[in-house]
Design a protein around this motif. Structure first.
Motif, short mmCIF file in Angstrom:
data_model
loop_
_atom_site.label_atom_id
_atom_site.label_comp_id
_atom_site.label_asym_id
_atom_site.label_seq_id
_atom_site.Cartn_x
_atom_site.Cartn_y
_atom_site.Cartn_z
N ILE A 33 -29.58 20.32 -3.50
CA ILE A 33 -30.15 19.85 -2.30
C ILE A 33 -31.48 19.12 -2.43
CG2 ILE A 33 -30.73 20.64 0.13
CD1 ILE A 33 -28.94 22.97 -0.20
N ALA A 34 -31.55 17.94 -1.88
CA ALA A 34 -32.69 17.26 -1.88
C ALA A 34 -33.02 17.09 -0.46
CB ALA A 34 -32.41 15.93 -2.51
N HIS A 35 -34.16 17.41 -0.04
CA HIS A 35 -35.01 17.12 1.21
C HIS A 35 -35.57 15.78 1.35
CE1 HIS A 35 -34.38 21.48 2.20
NE2 HIS A 35 -34.72 21.61 1.10
N CYS A 36 -35.21 15.34 2.61
CA CYS A 36 -35.65 13.97 2.57
C CYS A 36 -36.51 13.68 4.10
CB CYS A 36 -34.51 12.99 2.60
SG CYS A 36 -33.30 13.18 3.59
N ARG A 37 -37.16 12.80 4.17
CA ARG A 37 -37.76 12.26 5.39
C ARG A 37 -37.04 11.03 6.13
NH1 ARG A 37 -42.91 10.18 3.94
NH2 ARG A 37 -42.17 10.05 1.91
N ALA A 38 -36.73 10.86 7.44
CA ALA A 38 -36.02 9.75 7.85
C ALA A 38 -36.80 9.00 8.56
CB ALA A 38 -34.92 10.35 8.75
N TYR A 39 -36.80 7.60 8.35
CA TYR A 39 -37.59 6.75 9.08
C TYR A 39 -36.61 5.54 9.75
CZ TYR A 39 -41.43 8.21 6.21
OH TYR A 39 -42.34 9.16 5.69
N PHE A 45 -29.80 -7.14 10.62
CA PHE A 45 -28.61 -6.69 11.22
C PHE A 45 -28.77 -5.55 12.41
CE2 PHE A 45 -27.60 -8.01 6.91
CZ PHE A 45 -26.65 -9.16 7.32
N GLY A 46 -30.06 -5.49 12.73
CA GLY A 46 -30.41 -4.35 13.65
C GLY A 46 -30.93 -3.33 13.20
N ARG A 47 -30.94 -2.23 14.11
CA ARG A 47 -31.77 -0.89 13.74
C ARG A 47 -30.88 -0.07 12.71
NH1 ARG A 47 -33.78 3.71 17.68
NH2 ARG A 47 -33.96 5.34 15.96
N TYR A 48 -31.56 0.51 11.65
CA TYR A 48 -30.85 1.51 10.86
C TYR A 48 -32.04 2.58 10.33
CZ TYR A 48 -33.30 -1.31 7.15
OH TYR A 48 -34.51 -2.02 6.68
N TRP A 49 -31.42 3.51 9.76
CA TRP A 49 -32.09 4.66 9.25
C TRP A 49 -32.52 4.40 7.75
CZ3 TRP A 49 -34.89 8.07 12.39
CH2 TRP A 49 -34.26 8.08 13.62
N GLY A 70 -26.83 4.93 13.49
CA GLY A 70 -26.60 5.47 14.60
C GLY A 70 -27.67 5.95 15.27
N LEU A 71 -27.71 6.75 16.41
CA LEU A 71 -28.77 7.11 17.03
C LEU A 71 -29.74 8.39 16.14
CD1 LEU A 71 -27.73 7.64 20.65
CD2 LEU A 71 -28.95 5.83 19.76
N ARG A 72 -28.83 9.11 15.51
CA ARG A 72 -29.61 9.99 14.51
C ARG A 72 -29.11 9.85 13.27
NH1 ARG A 72 -27.40 14.97 17.88
NH2 ARG A 72 -29.02 14.98 19.74
N PRO A 73 -29.96 9.92 12.23
CA PRO A 73 -29.86 9.68 10.68
C PRO A 73 -28.45 10.34 10.08
CG PRO A 73 -31.66 10.97 10.92
CD PRO A 73 -31.26 10.50 12.25
N SER A 74 -27.78 9.82 9.34
CA SER A 74 -26.62 10.36 8.82
C SER A 74 -27.00 11.01 7.27
CB SER A 74 -25.39 9.41 8.52
OG SER A 74 -24.16 10.22 7.93
N GLY A 88 -21.23 10.33 -11.22
CA GLY A 88 -21.08 11.57 -10.14
C GLY A 88 -22.20 12.52 -10.01
N ARG A 89 -23.41 12.11 -10.77
CA ARG A 89 -24.56 13.00 -10.45
C ARG A 89 -25.04 12.55 -8.97
NH1 ARG A 89 -29.90 12.76 -13.81
NH2 ARG A 89 -29.38 14.43 -14.98
N GLY A 90 -25.42 13.60 -8.19
CA GLY A 90 -26.00 13.33 -6.90
C GLY A 90 -26.35 14.52 -6.19
N TYR A 91 -26.63 14.55 -4.83
CA TYR A 91 -27.33 15.78 -4.19
C TYR A 91 -26.93 15.58 -3.02
CZ TYR A 91 -30.60 11.80 -4.79
OH TYR A 91 -31.08 10.66 -4.71
N TRP A 92 -27.34 16.63 -2.14
CA TRP A 92 -26.81 16.76 -0.64
C TRP A 92 -28.18 16.56 0.00
CZ3 TRP A 92 -21.89 17.31 1.25
CH2 TRP A 92 -22.09 17.43 2.60
N LEU A 93 -28.47 15.46 0.85
CA LEU A 93 -29.38 15.24 1.65
C LEU A 93 -29.58 16.27 2.68
CD1 LEU A 93 -29.65 11.46 1.41
CD2 LEU A 93 -30.96 13.04 0.04
N GLU A 94 -30.81 16.80 3.14
CA GLU A 94 -30.89 17.54 4.18
C GLU A 94 -32.48 17.02 4.71
OE1 GLU A 94 -30.51 21.64 3.72
OE2 GLU A 94 -28.18 21.71 3.27
N PRO A 95 -32.69 17.19 6.02
CA PRO A 95 -33.83 16.80 6.54
C PRO A 95 -35.03 17.74 6.05
CG PRO A 95 -32.55 17.69 8.30
CD PRO A 95 -31.61 17.61 7.12
N SER A 96 -36.45 17.18 6.05
CA SER A 96 -37.60 18.10 5.74
C SER A 96 -37.70 18.84 6.61
CB SER A 96 -38.67 17.21 5.34
OG SER A 96 -38.29 16.40 4.04
N ARG A 97 -38.31 19.89 6.59
CA ARG A 97 -38.84 20.76 7.59
C ARG A 97 -40.17 20.77 7.98
NH1 ARG A 97 -34.33 24.75 6.47
NH2 ARG A 97 -33.88 24.35 4.49
#
Length: 97
Positions: A33-39, A45-49, A70-74, A88-97
């Protein structure tokens, strides 16, 4: 109008189609799991996260990923941007607390 039509969806048919449609919900949850920040960003092309991981769990570097328009980050599974990382190496993104 064509003579062939799709039959109307039953009570649970629409939900079943969404579950088995190959969407992100069918991707196996990564053990990392990797914690990330959303901006919110704006481009031609318009608004994006933009999702920013300060410390990658694989290489300890900083990575950025797209979060959708979208209105909220994916959040969800992303492949790692580490140079030379195995396929195939990756991680699952979750928002920072």
């Amino acid at each position: 109008m064509s003579a062939k039509r799709n039959p109307p969806a039953g009570d649970h048919q629409g939900a079943q189609d969404r579950l088995g449609g190959g969407s992100a919900t069918t991707v196996a949850r990564a053990s990392v799991i990797a914690h990330c920040r959303a901006y919110a960003a704006r481009g031609c092309f318009g608004r994006y996260w933009v999702l920013v991981i300060d410390t990658c769990p694989h290489c300890a570097e900083r990575h950025t990923h797209g979060g959708g328009p979208g209105l909220r980050p994916s959040f969800g599974h992303r492949l790692a941007h580490c140079g030379g990382s195995p396929a195939g190496r990756g991680y699952w993104l979750e928002p920072s607390r």
